[in-house]
Write an enzyme that holds these catalytic residues in place. Structure first.
Site, PDB file in Angstrom:
ATOM      1  N   HIS A   1       0.834  -1.205   0.000  1.00  0.00           N
ATOM      2  CA  HIS A   1       0.000   0.000   0.000  1.00  0.00           C
ATOM      3  C   HIS A   1       0.872   1.259   0.000  1.00  0.00           C
ATOM      4  O   HIS A   1       0.684   2.163  -0.827  1.00  0.00           O
ATOM      5  CB  HIS A   1      -0.904  -0.038   1.240  1.00  0.00           C
ATOM      6  CG  HIS A   1      -1.789   1.144   1.424  1.00  0.00           C
ATOM      7  ND1 HIS A   1      -3.146   1.112   1.160  1.00  0.00           N
ATOM      8  CD2 HIS A   1      -1.536   2.404   1.858  1.00  0.00           C
ATOM      9  CE1 HIS A   1      -3.675   2.287   1.418  1.00  0.00           C
ATOM     10  NE2 HIS A   1      -2.721   3.106   1.839  1.00  0.00           N
ATOM     11  N   GLU A   2       1.831   1.313   0.892  1.00  0.00           N
ATOM     12  CA  GLU A   2       2.672   2.515   0.978  1.00  0.00           C
ATOM     13  C   GLU A   2       3.565   2.657  -0.255  1.00  0.00           C
ATOM     14  O   GLU A   2       3.792   3.771  -0.737  1.00  0.00           O
ATOM     15  CB  GLU A   2       3.526   2.483   2.246  1.00  0.00           C
ATOM     16  CG  GLU A   2       2.740   2.403   3.551  1.00  0.00           C
ATOM     17  CD  GLU A   2       1.766   3.538   3.757  1.00  0.00           C
ATOM     18  OE1 GLU A   2       1.927   4.605   3.136  1.00  0.00           O
ATOM     19  OE2 GLU A   2       0.811   3.353   4.530  1.00  0.00           O
TER      20      GLU A   2
ATOM     21  N   HIS B   1       1.639   4.272  -2.924  1.00  0.00           N
ATOM     22  CA  HIS B   1       1.619   5.733  -2.780  1.00  0.00           C
ATOM     23  C   HIS B   1       2.888   6.342  -3.361  1.00  0.00           C
ATOM     24  O   HIS B   1       2.850   7.341  -4.070  1.00  0.00           O
ATOM     25  CB  HIS B   1       1.517   6.130  -1.307  1.00  0.00           C
ATOM     26  CG  HIS B   1       0.150   6.035  -0.707  1.00  0.00           C
ATOM     27  ND1 HIS B   1      -0.984   6.428  -1.363  1.00  0.00           N
ATOM     28  CD2 HIS B   1      -0.257   5.613   0.515  1.00  0.00           C
ATOM     29  CE1 HIS B   1      -2.031   6.249  -0.578  1.00  0.00           C
ATOM     30  NE2 HIS B   1      -1.632   5.749   0.570  1.00  0.00           N
TER      31      HIS B   1
ATOM     32  N   HIS C   1      -5.626   6.979  -2.755  1.00  0.00           N
ATOM     33  CA  HIS C   1      -6.563   5.970  -2.250  1.00  0.00           C
ATOM     34  C   HIS C   1      -7.717   5.793  -3.235  1.00  0.00           C
ATOM     35  O   HIS C   1      -8.212   6.775  -3.798  1.00  0.00           O
ATOM     36  CB  HIS C   1      -7.117   6.397  -0.891  1.00  0.00           C
ATOM     37  CG  HIS C   1      -6.096   6.320   0.197  1.00  0.00           C
ATOM     38  ND1 HIS C   1      -5.905   7.315   1.116  1.00  0.00           N
ATOM     39  CD2 HIS C   1      -5.196   5.351   0.493  1.00  0.00           C
ATOM     40  CE1 HIS C   1      -4.930   6.957   1.942  1.00  0.00           C
ATOM     41  NE2 HIS C   1      -4.480   5.773   1.583  1.00  0.00           N
TER      42      HIS C   1
ATOM     43  N   TYR D   1      -9.905   2.257   1.368  1.00  0.00           N
ATOM     44  CA  TYR D   1     -10.147   2.300   2.816  1.00  0.00           C
ATOM     45  C   TYR D   1     -11.147   1.233   3.235  1.00  0.00           C
ATOM     46  O   TYR D   1     -12.004   0.826   2.458  1.00  0.00           O
ATOM     47  CB  TYR D   1     -10.804   3.617   3.184  1.00  0.00           C
ATOM     48  CG  TYR D   1      -9.883   4.745   3.525  1.00  0.00           C
ATOM     49  CD1 TYR D   1      -8.551   4.756   3.161  1.00  0.00           C
ATOM     50  CD2 TYR D   1     -10.377   5.828   4.232  1.00  0.00           C
ATOM     51  CE1 TYR D   1      -7.743   5.823   3.489  1.00  0.00           C
ATOM     52  CE2 TYR D   1      -9.572   6.899   4.560  1.00  0.00           C
ATOM     53  CZ  TYR D   1      -8.256   6.892   4.183  1.00  0.00           C
ATOM     54  OH  TYR D   1      -7.475   7.946   4.499  1.00  0.00           O
TER      55      TYR D   1
END
Ligand code: ZN
Length: 268
Positions: free
Chosen positions: A166-167, A170, A176, A222
């Protein structure tokens, strides 16, 4: 790296719901997040004490820009291809990590290597690189910002396969999923349960969706109760089918992988 006050810094939650994890077939090649852990709460807690000015969750914006539409359309917020058409992202790893931590991080990186043209490579002397550090939360900048940029995986709470993916996403330039430009057709934001100071975390971004469909199973989506003011109440509800699972942090979805390949022009 201490962001300047003039910088627009935005932290976004690592939104996770393990209630209905979307699992991909095949054996997990990673350490699963322990069962029955409320990861949403855990990560909120993990990031709460951060000394970085994290307004929300896990995303730092050092400049006002969009991830997928770079300022001036110059593509300077993306990582560059080498002569072999591979996109190299140099990294350094904090010496504070254990060998187990390192193997989890490298294993997460390898999933990018296996399915995209992204290559996380140990830094030699490259100017632009990610510095993976055991700081006080799980967070990253959005895209390539130039020079050293910290990606934080706190040892207690962030060193998990899906969180690392996930990071790193980014850092590659992805927002997101629930903030993408067309999200109102796919999810309803229940503003009555969104804290006022967290509202920006749910605002639509001007994203380049690359003609990919909305992805409830994205590693970048999310969980449904992220930041809720009332336990058990959704801040994000899928529509029209409210039972669709969101917020998984097990592994990148096929669409997550497709979007990386599209954004970086990978030939795979
Ligand atoms: Zn995030």
């Amino acid at each position: 790296m201490e962001p300047r006050a003039s910088h627009y810094i935005l932290l976004l939650l690592v939104g996770i719901s393990l209630a209905n994890p979307v699992r991909k077939p095949g054996p997990p090649a990673f350490q699963p997040i322990p069962g029955n852990v409320d990861i949403t709460s855990k990560f909120l807690e993990t990031n709460k004490g951060s000394s970085e000015h994290l307004l929300e969750g896990d995303l730092l914006f050092p400049k006002i820009k969009n991830a997928l539409y770079c300022l001036n359309n110059n593509n300077n917020c993306f990582w560059k291809k080498n002569s072999s058409n591979l996109v190299e992202v140099p990294y350094t790893l904090s010496s504070e990590y254990s060998s187990t931590d390192i193997s989890i991080i490298k294993n997460a990186m390898s999933t990018f290597h296996n399915k995209t043209c992204i290559r996380f490579i140990p830094r030699l002397n490259q100017t632009d690189y990610i510095s993976i550090e055991n700081k006080d939360g799980c967070y990253s900048y959005l895209g390539r910002i130039g020079g050293k940029q910290v990606v934080s995986f706190k040892r207690q709470g962030c060193v998990y396969h899906g969180i690392i993916q996930h990071e790193l996403n980014h850092a590659l330039g992805f927002y997101h999923e629930h903030t993408r430009s067309d999200r109102d057709k796919y999810v309803k934001i229940n503003w009555e349960y969104v804290p006022t100071d967290k509202a920006s975390n749910f605002q639509i971004q001007n994203t380049n969706n690359q003609n990919t469909t909305y992805d409830y199973s994205s590693i970048m989506h999310y969980g449904r109760t992220a930041f809720t003011t009332q336990a058990g109440k959704d801040t994000i509800t899928p529509i029209p089918d409210a039972t669709v699972a969101i917020g998984q942090r097990q592994d990148m979805s096929n669409l997550d992988i497709l979007r990386i390949n599209k954004l970086y022009g990978c030939v795979v």
